[in-house]
Design a protein around this motif. Structure first.
Motif, PDB file in Angstrom:
ATOM      1  N   ASN B  98       0.842  -1.204   0.000  1.00 53.99           N
ATOM      2  CA  ASN B  98       0.000   0.000   0.000  1.00 53.99           C
ATOM      3  C   ASN B  98       0.865   1.237   0.000  1.00 53.99           C
ATOM      4  N   GLN B 100       0.635   5.772  -0.858  1.00 57.00           N
ATOM      5  CA  GLN B 100      -0.239   6.900  -1.141  1.00 57.00           C
ATOM      6  C   GLN B 100       0.243   7.660  -2.356  1.00 57.00           C
ATOM      7  N   TRP B 105      -4.856   6.045  -1.405  1.00 60.39           N
ATOM      8  CA  TRP B 105      -4.096   4.822  -1.136  1.00 60.39           C
ATOM      9  C   TRP B 105      -4.192   3.893  -2.328  1.00 60.39           C
ATOM     10  N   THR B 107      -3.294   0.070  -3.651  1.00 64.63           N
ATOM     11  CA  THR B 107      -2.960  -1.251  -3.124  1.00 64.63           C
ATOM     12  C   THR B 107      -2.552  -2.161  -4.286  1.00 64.63           C
TER      13      THR B 107
END
Lengths: 257, 545
Positions: B98, B100, B105, B107
């Motif tokens: 994960n 940013q 965010w 994943t």
């Protein structure tokens, strides 16, 4: 060129002398056919062209075969020249039967012992005059042997062409030659392997009178001076009279005159 | 002799026959180019796959792995003998990465691989695939102080294609932390007048600050007040004196300074962190110096998901997109500790697999079978790198075979062209064939003219094809550039392939087969016309007009 020079062994243009020695048995004709029959199938029917022809050509003989169109003159010549096979009967060369030989033997004989001249010259258009004359030798020899004999062969071909007045036309393609010249090239080609017999099929048929006469003179000269055995097929009796003997073909049979 | 001379004369005078060999030429050229490019790609791919995987992989069936890699390595050494050139243990688990990007965010599903940084580079080409020159020499999971390659070190790229990597590392990390601090300050100063109640701290937490974890946020909060780093940062004095950039694991309750410290280093595949735009420039979502979160299962039963924060220290680029967008490397001891793979009493760790490198010239399959005999199959899975990528390698080989068959059909079609033209030439040359036969040429000799002619044409076509094919192959990248310039269309998109150039390998063996096949087809196509010529009756041939 004098007659003496023509007989000289070292002269590459010399013809016939060694042939005289080879065919020493004077009792046996050089070329003979016996009971020769040849049929053609045409349109479902059977066309009997030769119906038992007997014919002899002596050593150094000059025979003219005459007859009307379709009388089988050319067929007889083709059978003697091993270009075709008879339905029955025999062809002998110096007493040896040659018509039933295996194909490669007959090919060999055509190449070495029989010279042929045709009405429409039949020169190879891709080859020049010299190469056309050399063609029988090229057919005979493989690449390596050709390389070995090339100079000698070319010398002989050149001499022949020069003898027939074509010394300046050696590298001309057939299409650049006149009819008479082409026929002389064809005769040179027939002679280059020093054949035992020359078979000429209407050699003057496509030529004008003057050229025809010239060719005929050449052929007669070859017979008289070089002792070459010749069979000449013609429909013209005036030409035929130049020969020692005339054989007339009619209805598939021989009528000797 | 006459055959050679006639073949040569026909070759020089029959241009229509040359037209028929153009298709042979094109077929041969296409086959050579396609085979060279396919072989290039295939070789590149195999090198990549082999570079990622070691020669032989010794692994356990379960995710929890097997205990005591040292003992296992000794056993492998005993079974394999001198053929074992090197070994390294690894732990691989599926995980979630994960990070940013602009407040959101992202994943990614990844394979989280714990590697021994001192030995891993020795058993595979791993080291060569990193972006920092020093890491390529010896991998370190400590963030470097800049110096990452902006030019693709593995490809002859036309220029810096990774401008973003300039300044990556500590300079970037410090700048990021500073920027986040300023951003927070500005937000707080805007909110200060309205912040009259006690909920201010919660509001502050929910602000879109580009923080990576609670610890960073704590640091940022602390950074609001001017502070002396010497007294503020409660680092382990021993380590901080030795090396301020050394990875330090923040202890519980301790506040960490992200501008001077990093989390455990990881090396994600470059495909996870970047994408290539259509100008060939790589755009990065995260850079060395950024912090990411990874969630992975523990080794217990049933496995539990644990998360931790890591600092990106480099990128891994094998040029195999499957691996580059899937693998994340981490120090093996950290992963073992976090997953609970170290026996708390004995301190003996467990591993998933052992990567084995063989000495050059060792028979791969033989050594694999030897190891398979030495270890129980129900406990260990032993496979060579070829086994691992078997279906892919098979697919490529199959594709090449099918392509070759299809392309060879082009040459076969050319063969029919030769057949038709030769029949025409035989008809045209019927009288000449009669003449040759009257001069004593045998049937086989006449057939030989046309077979030889076919051979000449075949050799000519194949020779021209060879020259054309090699010319195209050796200049394929220039041609590609030319086509791209003319059409404005991208022929070879570097955002799809991780190469800037089309790879080619010219295989002499393959080319020999192509040439032999093409000449064979040309000769084969001339057999029927040659037979027809041979069978011509001399008298009929002479009468032919």
């Amino acid at each position: 060129m004098t007659r003496a020079a023509m007989r000289d062994d070292t002269n590459p243009v010399s013809l016939g002398r060694e042939r005289d020695e080879r065919g020493s048995n004077a009792l046996v004709p050089l070329l003979s056919v016996r009971k020769l029959r040849k049929n053609y199938r045409s349109g479902g029917g059977l066309l009997e062209v030769l119906r038992g022809v007997d014919f002899d050509l002596d050593q150094s003989g000059f025979v003219a075969i005459v007859g009307q169109s379709g009388s089988g003159k050319s067929t007889l010549l083709h059978l003697m020249g091993l270009l075709d096979e008879p339905d029955s009967g025999e062809v002998y060369l110096s007493g040896t039967r040659i018509d039933n030989l295996p194909a490669h033997h007959r090919d060999r004989l055509r190449n070495t012992d029989i010279g042929m001249v045709f009405q429409s010259y039949h020169l190879l258009p891709e080859f020049n005059a010299l190469e056309n004359v050399l063609a029988p030798l090229m057919v005979r020899y493989g690449v390596l042997e050709w390389m070995r004999r090339k100079t000698e062969a070319r010398g002989r071909a050149r001499a022949l062409l020069e003898r027939f007045g074509l010394g300046a036309r050696l590298h001309h393609k057939p299409r650049q030659l006149s009819g008479g010249e082409m026929q002389r090239v064809a005769i040179a080609r027939a002679l280059v392997s020093q054949p035992r017999v020359l078979l000429a099929d209407e050699p003057t048929g496509n030529l004008d009178e003057a050229s025809g006469a010239e060719i005929l003179d050449t052929i007669c000269e070859l017979n008289r001076e070089d002792g070459l055995s010749i069979v000449l097929v013609t429909h013209d009796s005036a030409i035929a009279r130049r020969a020692d003997r005339i054989v007339r073909l009619a209805a598939g049979h021989v009528e000797t005159i | 002799m006459y055959k050679l001379l006639l073949c040569w004369r026909y070759l020089r005078t029959r241009w229509i026959a040359l037209a028929s060999v153009v298709s042979v030429t094109l077929g041969v050229a296409t086959m050579i180019v396609v085979n060279a490019v396919m072989a290039g790609f295939s070789h590149e791919m195999q090198t990549r796959i082999h570079g990622i995987l070691s020669d032989i992989v010794f692994e356990s069936h379960s995710l929890s792995g097997f205990q005591d890699p040292k003992w296992h390595m000794e056993e492998i050494k005993r079974a394999g003998g001198a053929a074992i050139a090197g070994m390294t243990p690894t732990v691989a688990v599926p995980a979630m990465l994960n990070f940013q990007v602009r407040g959101q965010w992202v994943t990614r599903q990844v394979m989280f691989i714990g590697i021994d940084e001192s030995t891993h580079a020795h058993v595979s080409d791993f080291g060569g695939y990193l972006q920092h020159p020093d890491n390529r020499k010896q991998l370190s999971f400590n963030l470097r102080d800049g110096g990452y390659d902006t030019v693709d070190s593995q490809a002859d790229s036309p220029g810096p294609t990774r401008p973003a990597l300039e300044g990556a590392g500590w300079p970037y990390r410090r700048m990021r932390v500073e920027r986040e601090r300023l951003w927070r300050q500005r937000l707080e100063s805007q909110q200060a007048p309205s912040a009259v109640n006690k909920e201010t701290p919660q509001k502050t937490q929910s602000q879109p600050v580009r923080s990576v974890n609670a610890q960073v946020e704590a640091v940022l909060a602390a950074a609001d007040a001017p502070a002396d780093p010497a007294t503020d940062a409660p680092l382990d004095p021993a380590t901080s004196k030795q090396d301020p950039f050394r990875a330090v694991r923040p202890e519980e309750g301790r506040v960490m300074d992200p501008a001077q410290e990093q989390f455990t280093g990881i090396v994600p595949g470059i495909g996870l962190a970047s994408f290539r735009d259509n100008t060939g420039v790589d755009r990065f979502l995260i850079l060395p110096g950024d912090d990411v979160k990874v969630t992975f299962p523990t080794a217990g039963t049933p496995p539990k998901a644990v998360s931790d924060t890591f600092t990106v220290v480099d990128f891994y680029e094998s040029k195999m997109s499957e691996y580059d967008s899937n693998f994340v490397f981490v120090p093996i001891q950290e992963l073992q500790r976090m997953r609970g793979m170290i026996d708390p009493q004995t301190g003996i760790p467990s591993v998933n697999s052992i990567q084995i490198k063989l000495s050059p010239g060792t028979d791969l399959a033989l050594m694999r079978d030897q190891l398979r005999k030495a270890f129980p199959a129900d406990m260990y899975l032993i496979s060579s790198w070829r086994d691992k990528q078997g279906p892919l390698l098979m697919a490529v080989e199959m594709e090449m075979a099918v392509l070759n068959i299809l392309l060879f059909l082009i040459i076969a079609v050319a063969g029919f062209g030769i057949l038709a033209i030769f029949f025409m030439i035989v008809v045209e040359k019927t009288r000449d064939i009669g003449i040759l036969k009257s001069l004593g040429a045998s049937s086989s000799g006449v057939a030989g003219i046309f077979l030889g002619y076919g051979l000449f044409l075949g050799m000519l076509g194949a020779g021209a094809g060879l020259a054309l094919g090699l010319a195209i192959t050796w200049n394929i990248n220039t041609i590609r550039a030319c086509v791209e310039w003319c059409t404005g269309q991208r022929v070879f998109d570097p955002s799809i392939y991780y190469f800037f150039k089309i790879p080619t390998i010219v295989n002499v063996y393959t080319i020999s087969w192509i040439i032999a096949g093409a000449v064979g087809i040309a000769v084969g196509a001339s057999v029927l016309p040659a037979l027809r010529a041979a069978r011509l009756h001399p008298v009929e041939a002479l009468r032919h007009d």
